[in-house]
Design a protein around this motif. Structure first.
Motif, PDB file in Angstrom:
ATOM      1  N   ILE A 163      -2.274   0.938   9.119  1.00 16.28           N
ATOM      2  CA  ILE A 163      -0.860   1.261   9.226  1.00 16.28           C
ATOM      3  C   ILE A 163      -0.293   1.709   7.872  1.00 16.28           C
ATOM      4  O   ILE A 163       0.591   2.560   7.813  1.00 16.28           O
ATOM      5  CB  ILE A 163      -0.093   0.017   9.758  1.00 16.28           C
ATOM      6  N   PHE A 173       2.148 -13.675   1.439  1.00 13.97           N
ATOM      7  CA  PHE A 173       1.858 -12.595   2.378  1.00 13.97           C
ATOM      8  C   PHE A 173       1.558 -13.098   3.803  1.00 13.97           C
ATOM      9  O   PHE A 173       2.159 -12.588   4.772  1.00 13.97           O
ATOM     10  CB  PHE A 173       0.718 -11.735   1.827  1.00 13.97           C
ATOM     11  N   TYR A 191      -9.801  -3.006  -2.224  1.00 11.25           N
ATOM     12  CA  TYR A 191      -8.380  -2.775  -2.477  1.00 11.25           C
ATOM     13  C   TYR A 191      -8.094  -3.318  -3.868  1.00 11.25           C
ATOM     14  O   TYR A 191      -8.359  -4.487  -4.144  1.00 11.25           O
ATOM     15  CB  TYR A 191      -7.575  -3.527  -1.408  1.00 11.25           C
ATOM     16  N   THR A 232       7.486 -10.186   9.762  1.00  8.60           N
ATOM     17  CA  THR A 232       7.150  -8.903  10.419  1.00  8.60           C
ATOM     18  C   THR A 232       6.496  -9.131  11.785  1.00  8.60           C
ATOM     19  O   THR A 232       6.493  -8.255  12.629  1.00  8.60           O
ATOM     20  CB  THR A 232       6.150  -8.068   9.590  1.00  8.60           C
ATOM     21  N   GLN A 286       3.971 -12.147   6.986  1.00  9.06           N
ATOM     22  CA  GLN A 286       3.511 -11.361   8.136  1.00  9.06           C
ATOM     23  C   GLN A 286       3.618 -12.144   9.433  1.00  9.06           C
ATOM     24  O   GLN A 286       3.925 -11.589  10.484  1.00  9.06           O
ATOM     25  CB  GLN A 286       2.062 -10.898   7.908  1.00  9.06           C
ATOM     26  N   TYR A 316      -6.015   3.080  -2.448  1.00 11.08           N
ATOM     27  CA  TYR A 316      -6.498   2.458  -1.203  1.00 11.08           C
ATOM     28  C   TYR A 316      -5.856   3.130   0.018  1.00 11.08           C
ATOM     29  O   TYR A 316      -6.541   3.492   0.976  1.00 11.08           O
ATOM     30  CB  TYR A 316      -6.166   0.956  -1.194  1.00 11.08           C
ATOM     31  N   LYS A 317      -4.528   3.279  -0.024  1.00 12.42           N
ATOM     32  CA  LYS A 317      -3.829   3.873   1.131  1.00 12.42           C
ATOM     33  C   LYS A 317      -4.297   5.313   1.346  1.00 12.42           C
ATOM     34  O   LYS A 317      -4.482   5.745   2.484  1.00 12.42           O
ATOM     35  CB  LYS A 317      -2.318   3.801   0.912  1.00 12.42           C
ATOM     36  N   PHE A 319      -7.373  -9.010  -0.143  1.00 17.08           N
ATOM     37  CA  PHE A 319      -6.264  -9.225  -1.077  1.00 17.08           C
ATOM     38  C   PHE A 319      -6.681 -10.066  -2.290  1.00 17.08           C
ATOM     39  O   PHE A 319      -5.848 -10.585  -3.015  1.00 17.08           O
ATOM     40  CB  PHE A 319      -5.083  -9.857  -0.325  1.00 17.08           C
ATOM     41  N   TYR A 331      -6.106   0.420  13.835  1.00 15.92           N
ATOM     42  CA  TYR A 331      -5.385  -0.538  12.986  1.00 15.92           C
ATOM     43  C   TYR A 331      -5.446  -1.858  13.737  1.00 15.92           C
ATOM     44  O   TYR A 331      -4.823  -2.020  14.786  1.00 15.92           O
ATOM     45  CB  TYR A 331      -3.928  -0.093  12.773  1.00 15.92           C
ATOM     46  N   LEU A 371       7.153   1.625   9.193  1.00 16.43           N
ATOM     47  CA  LEU A 371       7.838   0.914   8.100  1.00 16.43           C
ATOM     48  C   LEU A 371       6.826   0.504   7.024  1.00 16.43           C
ATOM     49  O   LEU A 371       7.040   0.725   5.827  1.00 16.43           O
ATOM     50  CB  LEU A 371       8.570  -0.317   8.662  1.00 16.43           C
TER      51      LEU A 371
HETATM   52 MG1  PMR Z   1       3.219  -4.763   4.373  1.00 17.12          MG
HETATM   53  C1  PMR Z   1       6.976  -4.163   9.358  1.00 17.12           C
HETATM   54  C2  PMR Z   1       5.899  -4.610   9.283  1.00 17.12           C
HETATM   55  C3  PMR Z   1       4.847  -4.613   8.265  1.00 17.12           C
HETATM   56  C4  PMR Z   1       3.522  -4.554   8.589  1.00 17.12           C
HETATM   57  C5  PMR Z   1       2.916  -4.502   9.959  1.00 17.12           C
HETATM   58  C6  PMR Z   1       2.797  -4.582   7.358  1.00 17.12           C
HETATM   59  C7  PMR Z   1       1.416  -4.533   7.276  1.00 17.12           C
HETATM   60  N1  PMR Z   1       3.687  -4.672   6.315  1.00 17.12           N
HETATM   61  C8  PMR Z   1       4.962  -4.684   6.833  1.00 17.12           C
HETATM   62  C9  PMR Z   1       6.145  -4.752   6.112  1.00 17.12           C
HETATM   63  C10 PMR Z   1       6.274  -4.960   4.744  1.00 17.12           C
HETATM   64  N2  PMR Z   1       5.241  -5.052   3.868  1.00 17.12           N
HETATM   65  C11 PMR Z   1       7.509  -5.148   4.007  1.00 17.12           C
HETATM   66  C12 PMR Z   1       8.873  -5.146   4.625  1.00 17.12           C
HETATM   67  C13 PMR Z   1       7.167  -5.343   2.683  1.00 17.12           C
HETATM   68  C14 PMR Z   1       8.075  -5.562   1.506  1.00 17.12           C
HETATM   69  C15 PMR Z   1       8.253  -6.975   1.287  1.00 17.12           C
HETATM   70  C16 PMR Z   1       5.734  -5.273   2.605  1.00 17.12           C
HETATM   71  C17 PMR Z   1       4.999  -5.426   1.432  1.00 17.12           C
HETATM   72  C18 PMR Z   1       3.636  -5.307   1.369  1.00 17.12           C
HETATM   73  C19 PMR Z   1       2.817  -5.385   0.199  1.00 17.12           C
HETATM   74  C20 PMR Z   1       3.234  -5.633  -1.193  1.00 17.12           C
HETATM   75  N3  PMR Z   1       2.814  -5.068   2.465  1.00 17.12           N
HETATM   76  C21 PMR Z   1       1.566  -4.975   2.005  1.00 17.12           C
HETATM   77  C22 PMR Z   1       1.536  -5.152   0.647  1.00 17.12           C
HETATM   78  C23 PMR Z   1       0.169  -5.026   0.227  1.00 17.12           C
HETATM   79  O1  PMR Z   1      -0.277  -5.120  -0.896  1.00 17.12           O
HETATM   80  C24 PMR Z   1      -0.656  -4.702   1.426  1.00 17.12           C
HETATM   81  C25 PMR Z   1      -1.154  -3.298   1.262  1.00 17.12           C
HETATM   82  O2  PMR Z   1      -0.414  -2.369   1.172  1.00 17.12           O
HETATM   83  O3  PMR Z   1      -2.438  -3.125   1.246  1.00 17.12           O
HETATM   84  C26 PMR Z   1      -2.831  -1.768   1.092  1.00 17.12           C
HETATM   85  C27 PMR Z   1       0.312  -4.767   2.579  1.00 17.12           C
HETATM   86  C28 PMR Z   1       0.153  -4.634   3.955  1.00 17.12           C
HETATM   87  N4  PMR Z   1       1.210  -4.641   4.844  1.00 17.12           N
HETATM   88  C29 PMR Z   1       0.712  -4.541   6.105  1.00 17.12           C
HETATM   89  C30 PMR Z   1      -0.708  -4.458   6.040  1.00 17.12           C
HETATM   90  C31 PMR Z   1      -1.625  -4.341   7.217  1.00 17.12           C
HETATM   91  C32 PMR Z   1      -1.042  -4.516   4.720  1.00 17.12           C
HETATM   92  C33 PMR Z   1      -2.429  -4.536   4.180  1.00 17.12           C
HETATM   93  C34 PMR Z   1      -3.590  -3.995   4.546  1.00 17.12           C
HETATM   94  C35 PMR Z   1      -3.969  -2.592   4.839  1.00 17.12           C
HETATM   95  O4  PMR Z   1      -3.220  -1.685   5.063  1.00 17.12           O
HETATM   96  O5  PMR Z   1      -5.123  -2.450   4.929  1.00 17.12           O
END
Ligand code: PMR
Ligand code: LMG
Ligand code: NDP
Length: 387
Positions: free
Chosen positions: A214, A313, A162, A321, A317, A262-263, A302, A292, A221
């Motif tokens: 996810i 982070f 990633y 979340t 989480q 990555y996504k 990360f 997932y 979301l």
């Molecule tokens: Mg995300 C509502 C729940 C939720 C969940 C289950 C994830 C999982 N995330 C959630 C919400 C949010 N995330 C929200 C509200 C935000 C804004 C603050 C947020 C932000 C965020 C970032 C910047 N989230 C991230 C990132 C990453 O860099 C990660 C990513 O996108 O990796 C590709 C990530 C993730 N959030 C997750 C999961 C499981 C990830 C990482 C891993 C992956 O998909 O493999």
């Protein structure tokens, strides 16, 4: 890499001959590796990695003295088992005593240290070199695995990279953008080649598992946090994911975005699993699945994110979340998809609820689009040299 590749046969040669397995080992093909080479190499790593051939020859496994059928020890290959989810699942499976884990890793010494550090018992695992950023390495891994004479009962395509802050692409040995090259194309070739081996196995439930996420599903979301995944019409992939005269992004966009790449690669993983299911499940009986495992916010995935993100982070989480899972818990979940007798349904994307109970989750429209899956399959076949 050259060093790791050279060390590989040594793991095979330093097999401790445990009980009756030792005799069985003698009959297997893997001792046909030139002895001189083995002896020389084995000295250097004998103390770091001990391996054992888990089973006799395929097909010899089910007769027990009392007439009851017992299932032999299974063999599971896990890519990227040197850290995070892969390591936790390797540990969980090895600890059951029912699985021998082949840790398919790009950094041999890191994997050896990780296995020891996790407390995995000598003899419960074998480390083999695999760099998914090189299609030659994938092919070589398959050759080495076959030469080791083990059956293949389960394959887990887990490794990933990633590059969240990258604004310029990097490339695999074959010239493909790195995130999609490693996470999707390397695994695509590996899965296609090892499908033959899975088919040959006499294990009761043979499975091929590809990690999804996810964040690749825009029906959630988390999947709507920018940048959003989207493969478009796959024109960038069809053009070979190169910067010159094309795009390093699957959808063909001009600018590179590492987080989106990555996504996108995770959509490819989930689409590939379903296409494998459509093409092969009925004929082979192999179970194809994706999952997932929850947000494992503490893993090495990360490592390239900004320090503030890495700091916030996990608590975000955990407390906001509530999507957080520990590496150990995620490892148990993946181990379940590998070996739980109740998870044999093919074509499923598994997730877990708050009580850690598994359920069949819904994929987004794009991540379940059969036409896109077919197109992805055909382009990927060309890129990895299968068509
Ligand atoms: Mg995300 C509502 C729940 C939720 C969940 C289950 C994830 C999982 N995330 C959630 C919400 C949010 N995330 C929200 C509200 C935000 C804004 C603050 C947020 C932000 C965020 C970032 C910047 N989230 C991230 C990132 C990453 O860099 C990660 C990513 O996108 O990796 C590709 C990530 C993730 N959030 C997750 C999961 C499981 C990830 C990482 C891993 C992956 O998909 O493999
Ligand atoms: C982007 O940056 C990159 O720019 C992009 O290129 C790409 O790589 C992308 O998808 C990857 O990442 C990452 C990130 C930088 O940007 C964002 O995510 C923007 C949103 C950040 C805004 C935060 C708003 C949070 C809203 C949640 C509700 C907050 C309520 C707070 C209440 C507190 C209660 C006690 O962002 C970062 O580096 C940090 C982002 C990390 C997640 C956000 C964490 C915010 C909350 C922190 C809570 C700490 C937990 C405390 C727990 C206490 C519990 C009692
Ligand atoms: P980690 O970074 O901890 O583990 C990734 C593994 O992949 C490492 O072992 C790494 O090797 C290996 N790897 C990277 N590049 C290559 C390569 N070129 N060849 C071979 N192996 C390679 O991440 P996670 O454990 O978090 O991720 C595992 C899987 O889980 C991924 O598929 C990810 O998409 C998925 N996932 C993760 C989530 C999370 O929240 N963390 C959520 C949803 C899905 P090395 O140790 O040498 O770096």
């Amino acid at each position: 890499m050259a060093l790791q590749a050279a060390l590989l046969p040594s793991t095979l040669s330093s097999v401790p001959k445990k009980g009756s397995l030792g005799a069985a080992v003698k009959d297997t093909a893997f001792l046909s590796v030139p002895q001189k080479k083995l002896q020389a190499a084995s000295l250097s790593v004998r103390t770091q990695v001990a391996t054992t051939a888990p089973v006799a020859t395929p097909g010899s496994s089910t007769a027990a003295k009392d007439g009851k059928k017992t299932v032999r020890e299974g063999v599971v290959v896990i890519t990227g088992a040197s850290s995070g989810l892969g390591l936790a699942a390797a540990k969980a499976l090895a600890e059951t005593g029912k699985w021998h884990v082949v840790m398919a890793c790009r950094d041999f010494l890191k994997a050896a240290k990780a296995a020891k550090g996790a407390g995995m018992a000598d003899g419960s695992y074998t480390i083999m070199h695999l760099d998914l950023a090189s299609l030659d390495s994938v092919r070589q891994f398959v050759d080495n695995f076959r030469r080791a004479g083990m059956p293949l009962d389960s394959l887990v395509c887990n490794a990933a990279i990633y590059r969240p802050t990258a604004r310029t692409p990097t490339f695999t040995a074959d010239g493909y953008e790195m995130s999609v090259g490693v996470n999707h194309l390397g695994h695509f070739l590996l899965a296609r080649l090892l499908l033959d081996d899975l088919q040959r196995s006499d294990y009761p439930s043979r499975r091929l598992i590809i990690l999804g996420s996810i964040t690749g599903n825009t029906n959630t979301l988390a999947g709507n946090i920018p940048p959003k995944a989207g493969l478009g019409d796959l024109r960038g992939l069809a053009g070979g994911l190169r910067s010159q005269n094309g795009s390093a992004m699957i959808d063909g966009s001009e600018s590179f975005d590492g987080a989106k790449a990555y996504k996108d690669s995770k959509i490819c993983n989930m689409l590939s699993m379903q296409e494998l299911h459509r093409r092969y499940h009925e004929d082979t009986g192999v179970t194809f699945a994706s999952l997932y495992p929850g947000c494992i916010a503490t893993t090495g995935l990360f490592r390239e994110h900004i320090p503030l993100f890495r700091l916030l982070f996990p608590p975000f989480q955990k407390f906001i979340t509530k999507g957080f899972v520990s590496e150990a818990e995620s490892g148990k979940r993946l181990a379940q998809v590998v070996s739980d007798p109740s998870l044999t349904k093919s074509g499923v994307y598994w997730s877990w609820n708050k009580d850690s109970a598994s359920f069949e989750n819904q994929l987004s429209q794009e991540a379940s689009d059969p036409e896109k899956a077919r197109k992805l399959w055909e382009i990927s076949e060309k890129l990895v040299g299968l068509a």
